[in-house]
Design an enzyme around this catalytic site. Sequence first.
Site, mmCIF file in Angstrom:
data_model
loop_
_atom_site.group_PDB
_atom_site.id
_atom_site.type_symbol
_atom_site.label_atom_id
_atom_site.label_comp_id
_atom_site.label_asym_id
_atom_site.label_seq_id
_atom_site.Cartn_x
_atom_site.Cartn_y
_atom_site.Cartn_z
ATOM 1 N N HIS A 9 0.080 28.757 0.521
ATOM 2 C CA HIS A 9 -0.103 28.556 -0.921
ATOM 3 C C HIS A 9 -0.018 27.076 -1.292
ATOM 4 C CE1 HIS A 9 4.160 27.651 -1.499
ATOM 5 N NE2 HIS A 9 4.413 28.637 -0.650
ATOM 6 N N GLU A 87 7.241 34.991 2.176
ATOM 7 C CA GLU A 87 8.031 33.953 2.832
ATOM 8 C C GLU A 87 9.285 34.577 3.438
ATOM 9 O OE1 GLU A 87 8.588 31.463 4.520
ATOM 10 O OE2 GLU A 87 8.269 29.776 3.137
#
EC number: 5.4.2.11
Length: 247
Positions: A9, A87
């Site tokens: 990202h 994550e």
Amino acid sequence: MIKLVLLRHGESQWNLDNRFTGWHDIDLTDKGRREASNAGKLLCEAGFEFDVAYVSVLKRAIRTLWNVLDEMNLMWIPVIRNWRLNERHYGALQGLNKAETAQKYGDEQVLVWRRSYDTPPPPLERTDERWPGSDRRYAALDADEVPLTECLKDTVARFLPFWHETIAPEISKGRNVLIVAHGNSLRALVKYLDGISEEDIVGLNIPTGIPLVYELDDNLKPLKSYYLGDQEELKKAVDAVAGQGKA
């Protein structure tokens, strides 16, 4: 030839603030949105088309994907969101400033927490508001599946089943796949694809917003991999990630 594209990202607000983010659902900065749009432009210029995209359930990755697909005029393709691409969970470190944490515990200890394979940070308690067990997006998970902390080994263990059962079969069918995820979930996949040892994975840093292309054989084994874009900018971005955990 099979090509797979991985993308971390764009810069999030907590990347900018140098804080451990983990599963906290923070959004992109303006720079992060520009990074995402630029990634889409790079992919267009390189002639990429995608049939399906996979993304975590965290907004910084989802918004990055939106910007990429918008730039590529591919907003219509199927998108599969899955928590296994999240994550890694940073446990009790989540939300703390990395440099301040390094001042308190030392650069070496923070490097171990950030980059080692099998040493997790201190865990959260389930009563801690940072534990995501009450978040609706994880309602289908058993409580034991929602982490209190994770090391990279834990992230590998949750990501790879999704790779083998869902993503890899689509690639084997000839579909062009884009994966938008996070620094450590992508490190988990890169470790597997490239056969990186537990010791050497410490040195792998993945920059925000720069497409990583894998060329694969028919058995999905890597033939080569490379980042798109300016190589000097790439080096600066990688070095910036590497320096985040220093006092």
